[in-house]
Scaffold this active site. Structure first.
Site, PDB file in Angstrom:
ATOM      1  N   GLY A  25     -13.088  -1.561   0.647  1.00 36.52           N
ATOM      2  CA  GLY A  25     -13.227  -0.118   0.522  1.00 36.52           C
ATOM      3  C   GLY A  25     -13.017   0.402  -0.880  1.00 36.52           C
ATOM      4  O   GLY A  25     -13.627  -0.070  -1.850  1.00 36.52           O
ATOM      5  N   GLY A  27     -10.432   0.094  -2.844  1.00 38.78           N
ATOM      6  CA  GLY A  27      -9.865  -0.898  -3.750  1.00 38.78           C
ATOM      7  C   GLY A  27     -10.920  -1.816  -4.323  1.00 38.78           C
ATOM      8  O   GLY A  27     -10.929  -2.113  -5.529  1.00 38.78           O
ATOM      9  N   TYR A 178       1.017   9.795   9.043  1.00 36.89           N
ATOM     10  CA  TYR A 178       0.147   9.387   7.933  1.00 36.89           C
ATOM     11  C   TYR A 178       0.201  10.420   6.808  1.00 36.89           C
ATOM     12  O   TYR A 178       0.354  10.064   5.629  1.00 36.89           O
ATOM     13  CB  TYR A 178      -1.285   9.221   8.424  1.00 36.89           C
ATOM     14  CG  TYR A 178      -2.286   8.959   7.321  1.00 36.89           C
ATOM     15  CD1 TYR A 178      -2.355   7.717   6.711  1.00 36.89           C
ATOM     16  CD2 TYR A 178      -3.156   9.966   6.882  1.00 36.89           C
ATOM     17  CE1 TYR A 178      -3.262   7.469   5.680  1.00 36.89           C
ATOM     18  CE2 TYR A 178      -4.068   9.725   5.864  1.00 36.89           C
ATOM     19  CZ  TYR A 178      -4.115   8.480   5.269  1.00 36.89           C
ATOM     20  OH  TYR A 178      -5.011   8.242   4.247  1.00 36.89           O
TER      21      TYR A 178
END
Length: 327
Positions: A25, A27, A178
């Site tokens: 993704g 990264g 989150y």
């Protein structure tokens, strides 16, 4: 920014070392763009197979790419320390640390190996610890930066650092947990800059968020057949490509125009997509008392104090580092 900034605007990065957490993704796209610009890139992740695949893909796309993989399990602080120790042995310095990897909204409460709520421990505490461990290497670079990923989720109403339920032991709701972890990331980035200025660490700390981007994060944590996973699959066209979502990170990591202690995200459609621009910082992220309390608690939970490391020896592992990049 006077014009839309994109990956083609990345200055040459030859001779600069980047550590990026996350093998897929955002990264992966960040690592790929930095390798294309000539940087020495270390991708850090838990899965060796995915890490090897990411390195091979980048080397296939970019001839002569200088990229390697290091194992790190962000759900285990011993693993975080172990990777940092390995980097001390092979890296002369680190120019940019990109705190990117994370998990998102597992449907039930889970914990890290150290007993922290999974999202708070992985997304925030592990990167807090990694930054502390790598501070000496960062300080040996001429213009070091730390880029920490937050999320557009911190804009949601009611998102706070809940010190009474920090590990979601009293009650667990996936999205609020989150959002809290990503608010902690944002506050960490801002507080790191303040402390760097006060203690003369020489660190440029910048926070970013990727808007709403097309990655596997929603598939991997809540699951492909969860409400979020189905939305990610069926409404894929609402999510911008991961390469686009990585642009705020790349701007913060490389642009001479990226400012200390700033926050960048996509500039269109309520920060969900587009090219990088300065993002408004939510009011709760600017609370200095909460930021200081969060920092102190994070030091207690990780057992680390920033700036208390012994100076690294002047003899570096440059030859080992060169070998790791070429291997």
């Amino acid at each position: 920014m006077p014009k839309p900034w994109n990956a083609g605007d990345i200055p040459p990065q030859h001779g600069r070392t980047f550590v990026v957490t996350g093998t897929g993704g955002l990264g992966f796209e960040s690592a790929l763009a930095l390798a294309k610009a000539g940087g020495d890139v270390i991708i850090a992740g838990r899965d060796r197979a995915k890490g090897k695949d990411a390195v091979n893909r980048i080397k296939t796309i970019t001839q002569n790419a200088r990229v390697s993989f290091e194992v790190i399990d962000l759900a285990n602080l011993t693993s975080v320390k172990a990777m940092a120790s390995r980097l001390e042995e092979i890296c002369p310095s680190i120019d940019v640390l990109i705190n990117n990897a994370g998990v998102m909204t597992p449907p039930t409460r889970r914990t890290t190996d150290d007993g922290f709520e999974l999202q708070f421990g992985t997304n925030y505490l592990a990167h807090f610890a990694l930054t502390a461990h790598l501070l000496p290497l960062l300080q040996r670079a001429p213009r070091p930066r730390v880029v920490t990923l937050s999320s557009i989720a911190v804009k949601s109403a009611g998102v706070v650092i809940d010190f009474e339920n920090l590990q979601a032991e009293r009650s667990y709701k996936p999205m609020p947990a989150y959002a809290q972890s990503k608010l902690a990331c944002l506050m960490f980035a801002l507080e790191l800059q303040r402390r760097s200025d006060a203690a003369d660490w020489g660190i440029k700390s910048i926070a970013v968020h990727p808007g709403v981007s097309r990655t596997n994060l929603l598939h991997n944590a809540p699951g492909r057949y969860s409400m979020h996973g189905i939305m990610r699959s069926l409404l894929w066209f609402l999510f911008q490509p991961a390469a686009q979502g990585a642009l705020p990170t790349l701007f913060a990591a490389t642009s001479p125009d990226a400012n200390n202690g700033s926050y960048y995200g996509p500039g269109r459609l309520w920060e969900t997509r587009g090219y990088p621009k300065v993002a408004p910082i939510p009011m709760q992220a600017l609370d200095l008392h909460i930021a200081d309390q969060l920092w102190r608690i994070s030091e207690e939970l990780t057992g680390l104090r920033f700036g208390e490391h012994q100076a690294l020896p002047q003899t570096s592992g440059f030859d080992d580092f060169e070998a790791s990049m070429e291997g």
